[in-house]
Design a protein around this motif. Structure first.
Motif, mmCIF file in Angstrom:
data_model
loop_
_atom_site.group_PDB
_atom_site.id
_atom_site.type_symbol
_atom_site.label_atom_id
_atom_site.label_comp_id
_atom_site.label_asym_id
_atom_site.label_seq_id
_atom_site.Cartn_x
_atom_site.Cartn_y
_atom_site.Cartn_z
ATOM 1 N N ARG A 152 -11.144 12.098 37.103
ATOM 2 C CA ARG A 152 -11.236 11.461 38.419
ATOM 3 C C ARG A 152 -11.033 9.849 38.156
ATOM 4 N NH1 ARG A 152 -16.073 9.673 41.523
ATOM 5 N NH2 ARG A 152 -17.177 10.811 40.043
ATOM 6 N N VAL A 153 -10.269 9.031 38.843
ATOM 7 C CA VAL A 153 -10.216 7.582 38.778
ATOM 8 C C VAL A 153 -10.491 7.083 40.034
ATOM 9 C CG1 VAL A 153 -8.633 5.558 38.392
ATOM 10 C CG2 VAL A 153 -8.567 7.685 36.687
ATOM 11 N N SER A 154 -11.467 6.036 40.120
ATOM 12 C CA SER A 154 -11.744 5.408 41.395
ATOM 13 C C SER A 154 -11.910 3.970 41.224
ATOM 14 C CB SER A 154 -12.687 6.018 42.058
ATOM 15 O OG SER A 154 -14.009 5.900 41.541
ATOM 16 N N GLU A 155 -12.225 3.244 42.284
ATOM 17 C CA GLU A 155 -12.554 1.788 42.125
ATOM 18 C C GLU A 155 -14.166 1.767 41.446
ATOM 19 O OE1 GLU A 155 -12.492 -0.148 45.886
ATOM 20 O OE2 GLU A 155 -10.403 0.270 46.114
ATOM 21 N N GLU A 156 -14.968 2.685 41.336
ATOM 22 C CA GLU A 156 -16.216 2.534 40.774
ATOM 23 C C GLU A 156 -15.978 2.749 39.317
ATOM 24 O OE1 GLU A 156 -15.757 4.628 43.611
ATOM 25 O OE2 GLU A 156 -16.356 2.962 44.649
ATOM 26 N N GLY A 157 -14.962 3.431 38.788
ATOM 27 C CA GLY A 157 -14.792 3.988 37.382
ATOM 28 C C GLY A 157 -13.734 5.014 36.872
ATOM 29 N N ILE A 158 -13.822 5.275 35.726
ATOM 30 C CA ILE A 158 -12.848 6.395 35.148
ATOM 31 C C ILE A 158 -13.813 7.466 34.669
ATOM 32 C CG2 ILE A 158 -11.173 6.967 33.644
ATOM 33 C CD1 ILE A 158 -10.156 4.324 33.735
ATOM 34 N N TYR A 159 -13.524 8.771 35.057
ATOM 35 C CA TYR A 159 -14.547 9.720 34.687
ATOM 36 C C TYR A 159 -13.544 10.511 33.980
ATOM 37 C CZ TYR A 159 -17.506 7.809 37.998
ATOM 38 O OH TYR A 159 -18.432 7.001 38.623
ATOM 39 N N LEU A 160 -14.033 10.725 32.604
ATOM 40 C CA LEU A 160 -13.585 11.822 31.443
ATOM 41 C C LEU A 160 -14.268 12.932 31.156
ATOM 42 C CD1 LEU A 160 -12.336 8.869 29.070
ATOM 43 C CD2 LEU A 160 -10.969 9.809 31.144
ATOM 44 N N SER A 161 -13.518 14.018 30.619
ATOM 45 C CA SER A 161 -14.393 14.972 30.137
ATOM 46 C C SER A 161 -13.911 14.855 28.876
ATOM 47 C CB SER A 161 -14.009 16.470 30.670
ATOM 48 O OG SER A 161 -14.626 17.483 30.201
ATOM 49 N N PRO A 162 -14.572 14.292 27.990
ATOM 50 C CA PRO A 162 -14.303 14.096 26.179
ATOM 51 C C PRO A 162 -14.661 15.489 25.685
ATOM 52 C CG PRO A 162 -16.319 12.965 26.772
ATOM 53 C CD PRO A 162 -15.966 13.502 28.069
ATOM 54 N N ILE A 163 -13.838 15.602 24.484
ATOM 55 C CA ILE A 163 -13.923 16.757 23.661
ATOM 56 C C ILE A 163 -14.764 16.122 22.348
ATOM 57 C CG2 ILE A 163 -12.096 18.152 24.062
ATOM 58 C CD1 ILE A 163 -10.352 16.789 21.627
ATOM 59 N N GLU A 164 -15.401 16.931 21.635
ATOM 60 C CA GLU A 164 -16.228 16.535 20.485
ATOM 61 C C GLU A 164 -15.533 15.525 19.623
ATOM 62 O OE1 GLU A 164 -18.726 18.339 16.794
ATOM 63 O OE2 GLU A 164 -18.369 19.569 18.538
ATOM 64 N N GLY A 165 -15.946 14.625 19.362
ATOM 65 C CA GLY A 165 -15.240 13.700 18.209
ATOM 66 C C GLY A 165 -14.433 12.608 18.836
ATOM 67 N N MET A 166 -14.197 12.660 20.342
ATOM 68 C CA MET A 166 -13.333 11.757 20.816
ATOM 69 C C MET A 166 -13.779 10.245 20.709
ATOM 70 S SD MET A 166 -11.618 12.012 24.525
ATOM 71 C CE MET A 166 -10.288 13.342 24.217
ATOM 72 N N PHE A 167 -15.144 10.228 20.828
ATOM 73 C CA PHE A 167 -15.557 8.879 21.245
ATOM 74 C C PHE A 167 -16.599 8.658 19.963
ATOM 75 C CE2 PHE A 167 -14.252 9.293 25.177
ATOM 76 C CZ PHE A 167 -14.029 7.719 25.457
ATOM 77 N N GLU A 168 -16.476 9.351 18.961
ATOM 78 C CA GLU A 168 -17.337 8.957 17.606
ATOM 79 C C GLU A 168 -16.338 8.334 16.681
ATOM 80 O OE1 GLU A 168 -18.779 12.693 16.467
ATOM 81 O OE2 GLU A 168 -19.572 13.196 18.440
ATOM 82 N N GLN A 169 -17.045 7.517 15.890
ATOM 83 C CA GLN A 169 -16.196 6.530 15.035
ATOM 84 C C GLN A 169 -16.885 6.556 13.498
ATOM 85 O OE1 GLN A 169 -13.717 3.524 15.939
ATOM 86 N NE2 GLN A 169 -13.199 4.611 17.898
#
Length: 169
Positions: A152-169
């Motif tokens: 979902r994308v709205s004026e409040e924000g972007i809502y993602l369903s991330p997979i494991e590792g997508m946001f880990e660095q």
């Protein structure tokens, strides 16, 4: 986030012909969107000046145009490098649609947990699928804009369903 009244839609890159034509790099979804506008707007000292599109043609991602009041190669050459704008109402956007420029800076959330993942920094277009570039506390993450991830994308924000590792660095 406020809606942008005059979004950027391209840039005049060079002259075309000897009678004041210009070649415009389109920043719209398609160059046909830009070519179909009734007018473009040029920004000068914060004010927008309307310039009618008199004649247009499309080739690849470029729009070849004749602009009102620009009838010599010299006049067209003075516009080289000029960013052109559209009036938002002229773009005929579907209800609820947001421009990329309006999305930059939106918070990005995990749709499942509600956790804030970061902030949208940019949207790049390397191929057929756009990619969100998201600034996170650990650096940057890149997320393909596909239904599997973007819920979902709205004026409040972007809502993602991330997979494991997508946001880990």
């Amino acid at each position: 986030m406020a809606k942008i009244a005059y979004p950027e839609c391209g840039k005049i890159v060079t002259t075309h012909g000897c009678h004041g034509g210009v070649k415009i790099e389109s920043w719209c979804d398609t160059p046909e969107v830009l070519a179909g506008l009734p007018a473009l707007y040029l920004k000068n000292n914060g004010a927008y000046r309307r310039v009618s599109l008199q004649k247009t043609a499309v080739s690849r991602n470029m729009v070849y145009a004749t602009l009102e009041g620009v009838d010599t190669m010299e006049a067209a050459d003075l516009l080289r490098g000029t960013v052109v704008y559209a009036r938002r109402e002229d773009l005929r956007l579907p209800e609820g649609c947001m421009l990329i420029a309006e999305m930059i800076g939106l918070p990005v959330f995990d749709v499942n947990t509600g956790d804030k993942l970061g902030v949208l920094k940019d949207v790049i277009h390397p191929a057929h699928t756009d990619i969100y570039v998201i600034t996170t506390p650990k650096g940057e993450a890149m997320v393909p804009v596909v239904e599997e991830f973007v819920k979902r994308v709205s004026e409040e924000g972007i809502y993602l369903s991330p997979i494991e590792g997508m946001f880990e660095q």
